[in-house]
Scaffold this active site. Structure first.
Site, mmCIF file in Angstrom:
data_model
loop_
_atom_site.group_PDB
_atom_site.id
_atom_site.type_symbol
_atom_site.label_atom_id
_atom_site.label_comp_id
_atom_site.label_asym_id
_atom_site.label_seq_id
_atom_site.Cartn_x
_atom_site.Cartn_y
_atom_site.Cartn_z
ATOM 1 N NE ARG A 58 -45.810 -26.642 -0.035
ATOM 2 C CZ ARG A 58 -45.347 -27.862 0.251
ATOM 3 N NH1 ARG A 58 -45.675 -28.900 -0.473
ATOM 4 N NH2 ARG A 58 -44.540 -28.056 1.268
ATOM 5 C CD GLN A 90 -46.524 -15.170 -11.843
ATOM 6 O OE1 GLN A 90 -46.315 -16.059 -12.666
ATOM 7 N NE2 GLN A 90 -45.590 -14.304 -11.500
ATOM 8 C CG ASP A 93 -48.109 -16.791 -0.407
ATOM 9 O OD1 ASP A 93 -48.650 -15.699 -0.192
ATOM 10 O OD2 ASP A 93 -47.028 -16.902 -1.039
ATOM 11 C CG HIS A 115 -51.028 -18.790 -11.183
ATOM 12 N ND1 HIS A 115 -49.651 -18.718 -11.262
ATOM 13 C CD2 HIS A 115 -51.477 -18.472 -12.426
ATOM 14 C CE1 HIS A 115 -49.293 -18.371 -12.496
ATOM 15 N NE2 HIS A 115 -50.378 -18.203 -13.218
ATOM 16 C CB CYS A 123 -67.763 -28.004 -5.656
ATOM 17 S SG CYS A 123 -68.786 -29.470 -5.895
ATOM 18 C CB SER A 175 -38.388 -17.230 -12.800
ATOM 19 O OG SER A 175 -39.515 -18.029 -13.118
ATOM 20 C CD GLU A 201 -31.907 -15.878 -10.310
ATOM 21 O OE1 GLU A 201 -30.789 -16.141 -9.853
ATOM 22 O OE2 GLU A 201 -32.798 -16.716 -10.477
#
Ligand code: APR
Length: 231
Positions: A58, A90, A93, A115, A123, A175, A201
């Site tokens: 990632r 959240q 990246d 997050h 560490c 979501s 959505e």
């Protein structure tokens, strides 16, 4: 309505058009894994090699992607808004960071990564957090600076304080599955804020939002920001 204090919450949907996978895609997997296989302290204890390899991949992927029009629009809002503005993400990246750095170089704009961040390592012994742009080994002292399931999100006091004073709460590309972030809309609403959802959505929390706009973040976020800045 008079708006001075803005709190924005973003989720994986804002980075989707940059090419980063969301968590709850059609296959229910996150980049080929169930979240409990890679995003829990138990998974790290049982299989550190798998977990580190997953987050190493990632982290490497960040080099291949760039902020999109939605990240840039929020950076412009941060730079030009006359009142208080807090961006809570959240996402782990660094696309908000990069958009902000381009728009507001040298400004210590405060962005909360509730997050954690892929570009940091923590560490295992001391909890010390450092910058990290390289792969982490399976057997070292450093874990990804990521809030896993069952762990406490970061800077919750600052977020709660801002939510209590918010005039506008804007939720983008999430979501509404994961608490405490999914509960922010109710907190902001209780404090009297106007609440807006911009998402592909309807989210699980859709009924809490006074205003809802559905479609791609790269269309709706720049349009909404332009409206705000024209007020
Ligand atoms: N524009 C706007 N919204 C989009 C787009 C897009 N181009 N593409 C996808 N979305 C929406 C989806 O419809 C979905 O509602 O973004 C949302 C992404 O939801 P999730 O994948 O569940 O991501 P998120 O809400 O950020 O997840 C929260 O869960 O696994 C944990 O810690 C992880 O921070 C993460 C948290």
């Amino acid at each position: 309505m008079d708006i001075h204090n803005i709190v924005v919450l973003t989720g994986a949907g804002i980075s989707a058009e940059s090419g980063l996978a969301t968590f709850r895609g059609a296959d229910g997997l996150w980049c080929g894994h169930k979240v409990e296989e890679v995003a829990t302290p138990e998974a790290y204890a049982e299989n550190p090699g798998l977990v580190q390899a997953f987050y190493n991949a990632r982290r490497r992927q960040l080099r291949e992607v760039a902020p999109n029009a939605a990240h840039h629009a929020l950076a412009e809002l941060a730079a030009r808004w006359h009142g208080n503005f807090l961006l809570v993400t959240q996402n782990v990246d660094d696309l908000h960071d990069r958009a902000l750095a381009q728009t507001m170089p040298g400004h210590g704009f405060r962005l909360i990564h509730m997050h954690g961040e892929l570009t940091k390592a923590r560490c295992n012994q001391t909890g010390h957090v450092r910058e990290c742009h390289e792969d982490l080994p399976a057997d070292g002292n450093w874990r990804p600076h990521i809030v896993w399931f069952g762990e406490m999100p970061l800077e919750m006091d600052s977020i709660s304080r801002a939510l209590r004073q918010a005039d506008l709460f804007l939720s983008i590309g999430t979501s509404g599955n994961v608490y405490p972030a999914a509960g922010f809309v109710a907190e902001a609403r209780a404090a009297g804020a106007h609440t807006v959802e911009l998402n592909l959505e309807p989210s699980l929390g859709m009924s809490f939002f006074a205003e809802r706009r559905y479609g791609r973040a790269t269309e709706h976020v720049p349009a909404f920001v332009a409206e705000l800045l024209q007020r």
